[in-house]
Design an enzyme around this catalytic site. Structure first.
Site, PDB file in Angstrom:
ATOM      1  N   ARG A   1      14.214 -56.411   2.746  1.00 47.92           N
ATOM      2  CA  ARG A   1      13.637 -56.377   4.090  1.00 47.92           C
ATOM      3  C   ARG A   1      13.264 -57.790   4.562  1.00 47.92           C
ATOM      4  NH1 ARG A   1      15.655 -52.549   2.947  1.00 47.92           N
ATOM      5  NH2 ARG A   1      15.002 -50.369   3.099  1.00 47.92           N
TER       6      ARG A   1
ATOM      7  N   SER B   1       9.712 -46.339   8.891  1.00 50.55           N
ATOM      8  CA  SER B   1       8.932 -46.797   7.731  1.00 50.55           C
ATOM      9  C   SER B   1       8.042 -47.961   8.131  1.00 50.55           C
ATOM     10  CB  SER B   1       9.874 -47.229   6.600  1.00 50.55           C
ATOM     11  OG  SER B   1      10.673 -46.146   6.180  1.00 50.55           O
TER      12      SER B   1
ATOM     13  N   GLU C   1       6.458 -53.495   7.008  1.00 55.90           N
ATOM     14  CA  GLU C   1       7.848 -53.770   7.347  1.00 55.90           C
ATOM     15  C   GLU C   1       7.959 -54.067   8.836  1.00 55.90           C
ATOM     16  OE1 GLU C   1      11.963 -51.170   7.324  1.00 55.90           O
ATOM     17  OE2 GLU C   1      10.597 -50.950   5.639  1.00 55.90           O
TER      18      GLU C   1
END
Length: 344
Positions: free
Chosen positions: A161, A231, A327
């Site tokens: 990520r 998420s 994230e």
């Protein structure tokens, strides 16, 4: 001010904030021109795709530039298809188009929201697959002088990520296109979730695609009806000692071995084990079906969401000794801010 523009339609959390101006750019030339105008007026400028991975903490004092550069070209080679995809294309539409044209590979990444231009920033991933496995290059526009720069996959510095676009190239550069390579020698990836139950000898790309779409629709609410960014936290990666200690206490904890002996844990499982699924704080809540998703319950503010994220992070750290990292990108009045610091 009357000329402020509402940003609620342009962020999937549906946070009701405003910007000084919101302008759409359909070409690289227009994007550069608009950014220069903002710079000449000494006002901040933020390049935004579909706003599917951002949290606005407050009103934005500058200009929001919506990147809507579109286009897709495909070249067929003996061993692979090479795609040049403009940043304003929708990611899921690209996945579906590839399947319809018998070019598999991206099916595990189905239904990830957002534009193609946002994909390299986060090195998007799901169900055992990441963008970097297919990325050949990323074209960026240097907003200071309007010139184009092509970065190969190595120069993108992809991580979990993560990429160079979140750090060195975060400001004054805009992604305008992504180059992908889809190998003709297709191999299914069936390591995560319900995909692990499929027969690798019989599975098809379409079956994986359909199952991924079903899993995501079951667990993640549609932002059209309930604001969210998918998420919210990264799955934490811990060292071998920490993983051994945690698994000795919680042998049922999902875990995935990584390079150098490190182990990836499931953030959603950690949050769920803290009893936080469905937990509400103000106008924000942990989704009752997927604990990794934070949702806007009733016209939440950015502070509502960040306060909930802070509480979730503290509870997971208290129980497991693991600190979660967002994230989602946090946007303040003048631009992006450090998300970890914002919830510390």
């Amino acid at each position: 001010m009357n000329n402020h523009r509402v940003l609620k339609p342009f962020n999937s959390f549906s946070i009701d904030v405003r910007a000084r101006r919101v302008i759409t750019a359909h070409t690289k030339t227009k994007l550069f021109k608009l950014w220069r105008q903002a710079a000449d007026n000494a006002t901040p400028a933020l390049v935004l795709g579909s706003g599917s991975n951002v949290l606005f903490l407050e009103n934005y004092v500058g200009t929001v530039l919506l990147n809507r550069i579109e286009g897709l070209t495909i070249e067929e080679h003996p061993d692979a298809w090479h795609l040049h995809v403009s940043a304003g294309e929708m990611w899921h539409d690209l996945v579906r188009t590839c399947l319809e044209q018998d070019m598999p590979g991206l099916e595990n990444l189905a239904l990830i929201p957002g534009c193609v231009g946002a994909a390299p920033i986060q090195n998007i991933g799901a169900y055992g697959v990441e963008l970097r496995q297919f990325c050949n290059y990323v074209d960026v526009l240097q907003l200071v002088n309007g010139t184009l720069l092509r970065l190969n996959a190595t120069e993108c510095q992809f991580g979990y990520r993560d990429s160079v676009f979140k750090h060195v190239l975060r400001e004054r550069y805009a992604i305008v296109a992504v180059g992908l390579r889809l190998a003709k020698a297709w191999q299914p990836v069936l390591t995560y979730g319900d995909l692990a139950r499929l027969n690798p000898q019989r599975v098809t790309p379409r079956l994986i695609y359909d199952m991924v779409c079903t899993m995501r629709r079951t667990k993640i609410p549609d932002p059209i009806f309930q604001g969210n960014a998918g998420s919210f936290f990264k799955n934490p990666v811990v060292d071998a000692l920490k993983a051994t200690q945690l698994l000795s206490r919680y042998p049922d904890a999902p875990h995935y071995p990584q390079s150098e002996g490190r182990v990836k844990l499931a953030a959603g499982w950690l949050i769920d084990r803290c009893g936080l699924k469905g937990y509400r704080l103000g106008n924000a809540a942990v989704h009752d079906k997927q604990a990794l998703v934070l949702v806007n319950v009733n016209n939440a503010t950015g502070e509502d969401i960040s306060a909930l994220a802070r509480y979730v992070r503290q509870q997971v750290a208290k129980r497991f000794g693991v600190w979660l990292e967002p994230e989602v990108r946090f946007i303040g009045a003048f631009g992006e801010v450090n998300a970890v610091k914002a919830i510390t």
